[in-house]
Every structure is written in structure tokens, then in C-alpha cells.
Scaffold this motif. Structure first.
Motif, PDB file in Angstrom:
ATOM      1  N   LYS A 152       0.824  -1.206   0.000  1.00 17.11           N
ATOM      2  CA  LYS A 152       0.000   0.000   0.000  1.00 17.11           C
ATOM      3  C   LYS A 152       0.861   1.260   0.000  1.00 17.11           C
ATOM      4  O   LYS A 152       0.488   2.281  -0.563  1.00 17.11           O
ATOM      5  CB  LYS A 152      -0.904  -0.029   1.240  1.00 17.11           C
ATOM      6  CG  LYS A 152      -1.877   1.095   1.354  1.00 17.11           C
ATOM      7  CD  LYS A 152      -2.759   0.893   2.572  1.00 17.11           C
ATOM      8  CE  LYS A 152      -3.764   1.997   2.724  1.00 17.11           C
ATOM      9  NZ  LYS A 152      -4.632   1.785   3.877  1.00 17.11           N
ATOM     10  N   ASN A 153       2.033   1.186   0.622  1.00 11.38           N
ATOM     11  CA  ASN A 153       2.903   2.357   0.755  1.00 11.38           C
ATOM     12  C   ASN A 153       4.207   2.226  -0.022  1.00 11.38           C
ATOM     13  O   ASN A 153       5.085   3.060   0.108  1.00 11.38           O
ATOM     14  CB  ASN A 153       3.191   2.612   2.233  1.00 11.38           C
ATOM     15  CG  ASN A 153       1.928   3.003   2.950  1.00 11.38           C
ATOM     16  OD1 ASN A 153       1.449   4.114   2.790  1.00 11.38           O
ATOM     17  ND2 ASN A 153       1.338   2.074   3.697  1.00 11.38           N
ATOM     18  N   LYS A 154       4.342   1.147  -0.778  1.00 17.30           N
ATOM     19  CA  LYS A 154       5.515   0.908  -1.617  1.00 17.30           C
ATOM     20  C   LYS A 154       6.822   0.900  -0.825  1.00 17.30           C
ATOM     21  O   LYS A 154       7.868   1.294  -1.330  1.00 17.30           O
ATOM     22  CB  LYS A 154       5.573   1.922  -2.755  1.00 17.30           C
ATOM     23  CG  LYS A 154       4.378   1.831  -3.697  1.00 17.30           C
ATOM     24  CD  LYS A 154       4.471   2.850  -4.802  1.00 17.30           C
ATOM     25  CE  LYS A 154       3.339   2.725  -5.781  1.00 17.30           C
ATOM     26  NZ  LYS A 154       2.065   3.221  -5.342  1.00 17.30           N
ATOM     27  N   ALA A 155       6.746   0.451   0.416  1.00 17.16           N
ATOM     28  CA  ALA A 155       7.959   0.301   1.227  1.00 17.16           C
ATOM     29  C   ALA A 155       8.640  -1.001   0.810  1.00 17.16           C
ATOM     30  O   ALA A 155       7.975  -2.012   0.585  1.00 17.16           O
ATOM     31  CB  ALA A 155       7.606   0.265   2.711  1.00 17.16           C
ATOM     32  N   THR A 156       9.943  -0.964   0.720  1.00 18.13           N
ATOM     33  CA  THR A 156      10.677  -2.159   0.318  1.00 18.13           C
ATOM     34  C   THR A 156      11.024  -3.018   1.524  1.00 18.13           C
ATOM     35  O   THR A 156      11.035  -2.531   2.664  1.00 18.13           O
ATOM     36  CB  THR A 156      11.983  -1.783  -0.412  1.00 18.13           C
ATOM     37  OG1 THR A 156      12.853  -1.116   0.520  1.00 18.13           O
ATOM     38  CG2 THR A 156      11.713  -0.890  -1.617  1.00 18.13           C
ATOM     39  N   ASN A 157      11.322  -4.280   1.266  1.00 22.08           N
ATOM     40  CA  ASN A 157      11.785  -5.164   2.340  1.00 22.08           C
ATOM     41  C   ASN A 157      13.034  -4.586   2.986  1.00 22.08           C
ATOM     42  O   ASN A 157      13.202  -4.658   4.200  1.00 22.08           O
ATOM     43  CB  ASN A 157      12.095  -6.567   1.798  1.00 22.08           C
ATOM     44  CG  ASN A 157      10.851  -7.360   1.479  1.00 22.08           C
ATOM     45  OD1 ASN A 157       9.805  -7.163   2.078  1.00 22.08           O
ATOM     46  ND2 ASN A 157      10.964  -8.250   0.512  1.00 22.08           N
ATOM     47  N   GLU A 158      13.912  -4.018   2.170  1.00 24.28           N
ATOM     48  CA  GLU A 158      15.156  -3.447   2.686  1.00 24.28           C
ATOM     49  C   GLU A 158      14.876  -2.294   3.651  1.00 24.28           C
ATOM     50  O   GLU A 158      15.535  -2.175   4.686  1.00 24.28           O
ATOM     51  CB  GLU A 158      16.042  -2.970   1.527  1.00 24.28           C
ATOM     52  CG  GLU A 158      16.599  -4.088   0.667  1.00 24.28           C
ATOM     53  CD  GLU A 158      15.579  -4.702  -0.319  1.00 24.28           C
ATOM     54  OE1 GLU A 158      14.563  -4.050  -0.657  1.00 24.28           O
ATOM     55  OE2 GLU A 158      15.807  -5.861  -0.722  1.00 24.28           O
ATOM     56  N   GLN A 159      13.907  -1.448   3.316  1.00 27.39           N
ATOM     57  CA  GLN A 159      13.556  -0.338   4.204  1.00 27.39           C
ATOM     58  C   GLN A 159      13.038  -0.851   5.548  1.00 27.39           C
ATOM     59  O   GLN A 159      13.436  -0.350   6.598  1.00 27.39           O
ATOM     60  CB  GLN A 159      12.476   0.546   3.565  1.00 27.39           C
ATOM     61  CG  GLN A 159      12.955   1.431   2.459  1.00 27.39           C
ATOM     62  CD  GLN A 159      11.816   2.216   1.863  1.00 27.39           C
ATOM     63  OE1 GLN A 159      10.907   1.654   1.262  1.00 27.39           O
ATOM     64  NE2 GLN A 159      11.853   3.522   2.042  1.00 27.39           N
ATOM     65  N   ILE A 160      12.163  -1.815   5.488  1.00 24.63           N
ATOM     66  CA  ILE A 160      11.561  -2.339   6.719  1.00 24.63           C
ATOM     67  C   ILE A 160      12.614  -3.048   7.564  1.00 24.63           C
ATOM     68  O   ILE A 160      12.698  -2.835   8.774  1.00 24.63           O
ATOM     69  CB  ILE A 160      10.364  -3.249   6.390  1.00 24.63           C
ATOM     70  CG1 ILE A 160       9.269  -2.429   5.708  1.00 24.63           C
ATOM     71  CG2 ILE A 160       9.831  -3.920   7.660  1.00 24.63           C
ATOM     72  CD1 ILE A 160       8.159  -3.256   5.078  1.00 24.63           C
ATOM     73  N   GLU A 161      13.422  -3.861   6.924  1.00 21.66           N
ATOM     74  CA  GLU A 161      14.488  -4.560   7.659  1.00 21.66           C
ATOM     75  C   GLU A 161      15.493  -3.573   8.236  1.00 21.66           C
ATOM     76  O   GLU A 161      16.013  -3.779   9.334  1.00 21.66           O
ATOM     77  CB  GLU A 161      15.179  -5.586   6.759  1.00 21.66           C
ATOM     78  CG  GLU A 161      14.285  -6.744   6.352  1.00 21.66           C
ATOM     79  CD  GLU A 161      13.600  -7.435   7.517  1.00 21.66           C
ATOM     80  OE1 GLU A 161      14.243  -7.713   8.548  1.00 21.66           O
ATOM     81  OE2 GLU A 161      12.382  -7.701   7.416  1.00 21.66           O
ATOM     82  N   ALA A 162      15.765  -2.494   7.507  1.00 24.08           N
ATOM     83  CA  ALA A 162      16.702  -1.478   8.005  1.00 24.08           C
ATOM     84  C   ALA A 162      16.201  -0.881   9.320  1.00 24.08           C
ATOM     85  O   ALA A 162      16.984  -0.687  10.263  1.00 24.08           O
ATOM     86  CB  ALA A 162      16.905  -0.383   6.960  1.00 24.08           C
ATOM     87  N   MET A 163      14.905  -0.607   9.392  1.00 27.04           N
ATOM     88  CA  MET A 163      14.346  -0.055  10.634  1.00 27.04           C
ATOM     89  C   MET A 163      14.527  -1.040  11.787  1.00 27.04           C
ATOM     90  O   MET A 163      14.842  -0.634  12.903  1.00 27.04           O
ATOM     91  CB  MET A 163      12.871   0.310  10.454  1.00 27.04           C
ATOM     92  CG  MET A 163      12.667   1.545   9.607  1.00 27.04           C
ATOM     93  SD  MET A 163      10.949   2.086   9.513  1.00 27.04           S
ATOM     94  CE  MET A 163      10.377   1.155   8.089  1.00 27.04           C
TER      95      MET A 163
END
Length: 142
Positions: A40-51
Motif C-alpha cells: 500500500k505504501n511501496k515500502a521495500t523489504n530493505e527499508q523495513i528490515e533497516a528499521m
């Protein structure tokens, strides 16, 4: 629709078992939530894992992902501040014992974390970042 099903299922489990979710149930709920909010927000796996690894240098997609997550949990109010009362009642009723104490502590520490309330995504990001910084190993958002 998926979130509605998740909420109904969670409520059913709580009514039937009169207990909090298990760790496995929480993991499944978090996965479902991520599967709804990420595309829905076009967040990547890399972005989420980075957090999850402490790298909170995010663009608008990552920030809006956090708004979606907090909004689905009903943890953010219309004025883009943390809904502390809902958060506490949700933790008390649904959180597994393994995370309950740390989640309550983090919620208490982050009551006023939203500083940029004029932007829902930034405000949610500030809240989520605070929850992470309070206890990185116990960070509980998907």
C-alpha cells in the motif's frame, strides 16, 4: 478487508480463550499487517528490515508504512499523536506475556513522541522510532 478479518479473528481468539495472543499468533498477525501495509505504501523489504536493524534513515514510503501499521493497530489518533489509552488496552488484552512488560514500558516512554503532527507519516515515523529506541531488541512493530 484482510485487516478486518485479522481483527475479527483476534477478537474470536480472545473471546474463546479469554487470554492474550500466543507468540505464534502475534507473529502471524504482524506478517498479515506487513503484507497489507507494505504494498500500500511501496515500502521495500530493505527499508523495513533497516528499521529493525536501527537504520531509520527513511523516505516517505518508509514513513507512511509506519503510519499504516500504527493506524491499523488504532495506535494513532486523527491529530497524529499516539493513542496511549488504546495502546495500553490492546497490550493488556492481546500482547503475549513475552512482550507485555516491555511493550508497556515503551508505550509509556513514547507517549509524546510525535512532534511533527502536521504530517501523519512523519508523526507515525517519530512514534515508531521512539518505540524502537526505547528497547531495540524488544521492538514489536512489523
Amino acid at each position: 478487508m484482510k485487516v478486518f478479518v485479522l481483527l475479527v479473528l483476534s477478537a474470536y481468539i480472545l473471546i474463546e480463550n479469554e487470554a492474550a495472543m500466543t507468540d505464534a499468533q502475534l507473529k502471524a498477525a504482524l506478517k498479515l499487517l506487513r503484507n497489507v501495509c507494505q504494498p500500500k505504501n511501496k515500502a521495500t523489504n530493505e527499508q523495513i528490515e533497516a528499521m529493525h536493524k536501527g537504520d531509520w534513515n527513511q523516505d516517505k514510503n518508509g514513513m507512511c508504512y509506519m503510519h499504516c501499521v500504527l493506524n491499523m493497530y488504532k495506535l494513532i489518533k486523527k491529530d497524529n499523536t499516539l493513542d496511549y489509552e488504546v495502546g495500553m488496552s490492546t497490550i493488556e488484552a492481546q500482547a503475549p506475556d513475552s512482550i507485555k512488560a516491555t511493550a508497556i514500558h515503551s508505550l509509556n516512554s513514547c507517549k509524546d513522541a510525535a512532534k511533527t503532527t502536521s504530517d501523519k507519516c512523519i508523526a507515525a515515523f517519530e512514534i515508531a522510532h521512539c518505540l524502537y529506541l526505547d528497547n531495540p531488541p524488544a521492538y514489536f512493530l512489523p
